[in-house]
Enzyme design. Structure first.
Site, PDB file in Angstrom:
ATOM      1  N   SER A  52      16.257  36.991  16.919  1.00 50.21           N
ATOM      2  CA  SER A  52      15.201  37.867  17.452  1.00 50.21           C
ATOM      3  C   SER A  52      15.576  38.531  18.771  1.00 50.21           C
ATOM      4  O   SER A  52      15.074  39.598  19.104  1.00 50.21           O
ATOM      5  CB  SER A  52      13.906  37.067  17.645  1.00 50.21           C
ATOM      6  OG  SER A  52      14.153  35.929  18.460  1.00 50.21           O
TER       7      SER A  52
ATOM      8  N   SER B  16      30.365  28.399  23.344  1.00 54.97           N
ATOM      9  CA  SER B  16      30.350  28.857  24.745  1.00 54.97           C
ATOM     10  C   SER B  16      31.623  28.378  25.435  1.00 54.97           C
ATOM     11  O   SER B  16      32.198  27.355  25.050  1.00 54.97           O
ATOM     12  CB  SER B  16      29.138  28.246  25.454  1.00 54.97           C
ATOM     13  OG  SER B  16      29.266  28.405  26.842  1.00 54.97           O
TER      14      SER B  16
ATOM     15  N   TYR C 297      24.554  20.893  27.438  1.00 56.74           N
ATOM     16  CA  TYR C 297      24.975  22.131  26.763  1.00 56.74           C
ATOM     17  C   TYR C 297      26.478  22.092  26.438  1.00 56.74           C
ATOM     18  O   TYR C 297      26.897  22.463  25.341  1.00 56.74           O
ATOM     19  CB  TYR C 297      24.636  23.285  27.705  1.00 56.74           C
ATOM     20  CG  TYR C 297      24.840  24.673  27.176  1.00 56.74           C
ATOM     21  CD1 TYR C 297      23.901  25.280  26.339  1.00 56.74           C
ATOM     22  CD2 TYR C 297      25.958  25.421  27.548  1.00 56.74           C
ATOM     23  CE1 TYR C 297      24.083  26.583  25.892  1.00 56.74           C
ATOM     24  CE2 TYR C 297      26.148  26.723  27.102  1.00 56.74           C
ATOM     25  CZ  TYR C 297      25.202  27.299  26.285  1.00 56.74           C
ATOM     26  OH  TYR C 297      25.391  28.586  25.844  1.00 56.74           O
TER      27      TYR C 297
ATOM     28  N   ASP D 147      11.891  26.304  13.312  1.00 58.36           N
ATOM     29  CA  ASP D 147      12.533  25.653  14.458  1.00 58.36           C
ATOM     30  C   ASP D 147      13.806  24.969  13.967  1.00 58.36           C
ATOM     31  O   ASP D 147      13.737  23.961  13.261  1.00 58.36           O
ATOM     32  CB  ASP D 147      11.542  24.638  15.048  1.00 58.36           C
ATOM     33  CG  ASP D 147      12.121  23.879  16.230  1.00 58.36           C
ATOM     34  OD1 ASP D 147      13.332  24.019  16.509  1.00 58.36           O
ATOM     35  OD2 ASP D 147      11.350  23.127  16.855  1.00 58.36           O
TER      36      ASP D 147
ATOM     37  N   ALA E  35      28.307  19.443  26.009  1.00 62.03           N
ATOM     38  CA  ALA E  35      28.520  18.457  24.932  1.00 62.03           C
ATOM     39  C   ALA E  35      28.135  19.043  23.579  1.00 62.03           C
ATOM     40  O   ALA E  35      28.856  18.875  22.580  1.00 62.03           O
ATOM     41  CB  ALA E  35      27.708  17.193  25.212  1.00 62.03           C
TER      42      ALA E  35
HETATM   43  P1  NAP Z   1      18.526  34.177  24.169  1.00 65.65           P
HETATM   44  O1  NAP Z   1      18.559  35.608  24.573  1.00 65.65           O
HETATM   45  O2  NAP Z   1      17.799  33.197  25.020  1.00 65.65           O
HETATM   46  O3  NAP Z   1      17.982  34.093  22.660  1.00 65.65           O
HETATM   47  C1  NAP Z   1      17.877  32.839  22.049  1.00 65.65           C
HETATM   48  C2  NAP Z   1      17.502  33.024  20.596  1.00 65.65           C
HETATM   49  O4  NAP Z   1      17.492  31.712  19.991  1.00 65.65           O
HETATM   50  C3  NAP Z   1      16.111  33.595  20.405  1.00 65.65           C
HETATM   51  O5  NAP Z   1      16.122  34.396  19.254  1.00 65.65           O
HETATM   52  C4  NAP Z   1      15.266  32.346  20.185  1.00 65.65           C
HETATM   53  O6  NAP Z   1      14.081  32.555  19.422  1.00 65.65           O
HETATM   54  C5  NAP Z   1      16.236  31.490  19.388  1.00 65.65           C
HETATM   55  N1  NAP Z   1      15.907  30.069  19.416  1.00 65.65           N
HETATM   56  C6  NAP Z   1      15.918  29.218  20.470  1.00 65.65           C
HETATM   57  N2  NAP Z   1      15.561  27.991  20.092  1.00 65.65           N
HETATM   58  C7  NAP Z   1      15.320  28.051  18.749  1.00 65.65           C
HETATM   59  C8  NAP Z   1      14.907  27.110  17.784  1.00 65.65           C
HETATM   60  N3  NAP Z   1      14.670  25.835  18.095  1.00 65.65           N
HETATM   61  N4  NAP Z   1      14.738  27.534  16.508  1.00 65.65           N
HETATM   62  C9  NAP Z   1      14.991  28.819  16.167  1.00 65.65           C
HETATM   63  N5  NAP Z   1      15.378  29.744  17.036  1.00 65.65           N
HETATM   64  C10 NAP Z   1      15.548  29.380  18.325  1.00 65.65           C
HETATM   65  O7  NAP Z   1      20.010  33.593  24.047  1.00 65.65           O
HETATM   66  P2  NAP Z   1      21.424  34.336  23.923  1.00 65.65           P
HETATM   67  O8  NAP Z   1      21.954  34.522  25.287  1.00 65.65           O
HETATM   68  O9  NAP Z   1      21.336  35.479  23.000  1.00 65.65           O
HETATM   69  O10 NAP Z   1      22.292  33.160  23.275  1.00 65.65           O
HETATM   70  C11 NAP Z   1      22.607  33.120  21.895  1.00 65.65           C
HETATM   71  C12 NAP Z   1      23.681  32.071  21.676  1.00 65.65           C
HETATM   72  O11 NAP Z   1      24.825  32.394  22.468  1.00 65.65           O
HETATM   73  C13 NAP Z   1      23.262  30.661  22.107  1.00 65.65           C
HETATM   74  O12 NAP Z   1      23.773  29.709  21.224  1.00 65.65           O
HETATM   75  C14 NAP Z   1      23.912  30.510  23.471  1.00 65.65           C
HETATM   76  O13 NAP Z   1      24.144  29.170  23.774  1.00 65.65           O
HETATM   77  C15 NAP Z   1      25.197  31.278  23.255  1.00 65.65           C
HETATM   78  N6  NAP Z   1      25.807  31.765  24.491  1.00 65.65           N
HETATM   79  C16 NAP Z   1      25.187  32.656  25.304  1.00 65.65           C
HETATM   80  C17 NAP Z   1      25.819  33.068  26.463  1.00 65.65           C
HETATM   81  C18 NAP Z   1      25.200  34.064  27.409  1.00 65.65           C
HETATM   82  O14 NAP Z   1      25.791  34.311  28.483  1.00 65.65           O
HETATM   83  N7  NAP Z   1      24.070  34.686  27.082  1.00 65.65           N
HETATM   84  C19 NAP Z   1      27.083  32.561  26.795  1.00 65.65           C
HETATM   85  C20 NAP Z   1      27.687  31.644  25.947  1.00 65.65           C
HETATM   86  C21 NAP Z   1      27.050  31.245  24.795  1.00 65.65           C
HETATM   87  P3  NAP Z   1      12.672  33.024  20.107  1.00 65.65           P
HETATM   88  O15 NAP Z   1      12.847  34.496  20.379  1.00 65.65           O
HETATM   89  O16 NAP Z   1      11.626  32.729  19.104  1.00 65.65           O
HETATM   90  O17 NAP Z   1      12.544  32.228  21.364  1.00 65.65           O
END
Ligand code: NAP
Length: 241
Positions: A10, A140, A153, A59, A155
């Site tokens: 999303s 990550s 995170y 979820d 881990a």
């Molecule tokens: P984000 O903008 O916070 O978006 C998180 C997404 O995950 C949202 O769509 C959220 O849904 C969904 N979500 C969270 N918990 C959930 C659950 N229990 N069940 C179903 N959906 C869930 O995060 P992002 O930055 O795009 O990160 C995406 C991935 O990349 C993650 O795995 C993160 O660890 C990894 N990552 C990000 C970065 C960074 O710098 N941004 C760096 C390294 C790795 P809702 O909209 O309903 O809340």
């Protein structure tokens, strides 16, 4: 038509991946947990560009909810199946180890790591039967090098990296590839609380990455062209190693 499931589709990186894969003619199931408004926006954007997608709210940290949702999804797909799985949903609950609560630890492990297991095990069956599949896990840099304040995170992401390497060897002969993409700092809701000005001084590229840049890499790994790449952990970090 190919079908993909993007968890956490999303917002942020998952949204960019959903849009990119839909542009390639893949039907996207966009998973999310709470944010109906942002999920609807993502769906709308895909449809406006002529793509096809559907929302699937559950979820990922809850095994029963996940199993029920995937069962319904498979029934709907009949003889088709999810050929591309993007395990992307994730959360952060940062704290120094000494102050970390059970909830902070368990929520992060359940959402980022255990979800990988529940979803991948379920969807793998059809990929094996059909002898085609792409599994891409969004991990990550924290899972590779460890980040202080993020033992939970780090881990969780390190756990998926291990699983990626192991599973890739289990299923390579079934024409299923399993890879992980390890972003550095990407500009999304997850990083809005960080001091971007200060942090970007430490990044060789001197900027945060864009979700669309991660989506390009994922889109390649999901394509037929990437059929001989498996078991890899690919960093996308502007030069941070
Ligand atoms: P984000 O903008 O916070 O978006 C998180 C997404 O995950 C949202 O769509 C959220 O849904 C969904 N979500 C969270 N918990 C959930 C659950 N229990 N069940 C179903 N959906 C869930 O995060 P992002 O930055 O795009 O990160 C995406 C991935 O990349 C993650 O795995 C993160 O660890 C990894 N990552 C990000 C970065 C960074 O710098 N941004 C760096 C390294 C790795 P809702 O909209 O309903 O809340």
């Amino acid at each position: 038509m190919k079908y993909a499931l993007v968890t956490g589709g999303s917002r942020g990186i998952g949204k960019a991946i959903s849009i990119k894969l839909a542009e390639k003619g893949i039907f996207i199931f966009i998973n999310y947990k709470n944010n109906d408004e942002e999920a609807q926006k993502t769906l709308q954007e895909i449809k406006e560009k002529g793509g096809e997608a559907e929302l699937i709210k559950f979820d990922v940290s809850n095994p029963t909810e996940t199993e029920n949702a995937l069962e319904l999804l498979q029934n709907k797909l009949e003889n088709n199946y999810i050929e591309i799985l993007i395990n992307n949903a994730g959360i952060r609950r940062d704290n120094l180890q000494i102050f970390m609560t059970d909830d902070d630890w368990n929520d992060v492990i359940n959402t980022n790591l255990n979800s990988y297991f529940y979803i991948t095990r379920r969807l793998l069956k059809n990929m094996i039967v059909k002898k085609a599949g792409r599994i891409i896990n969004i991990v990550s840099l924290s899972g590779i090098k460890g980040t202080p304040g993020q033992t939970n995170y780090s881990a969780a992401k390190a756990g998926i990296i291990g699983a990626t390497k192991a599973l890739s060897q289990e299923v390579a002969h079934k024409k299923i590839t399993v890879n992980a993409v390890a972003p550095g700092f990407i500009k999304t809701d997850m990083t809005t609380d960080l001091n971007e000005k200060e942090i970007q001084k430490l990044i060789p590229a001197r900027r945060f990455g864009k979700p669309e840049e991660v989506a390009e890499l994922v889109s390649f790994l999901a394509s037929d062209k990437a059929s001989y790449i498996t078991g890899e952990i690919i960093k996308i970090s502007g030069g941070i190693s």
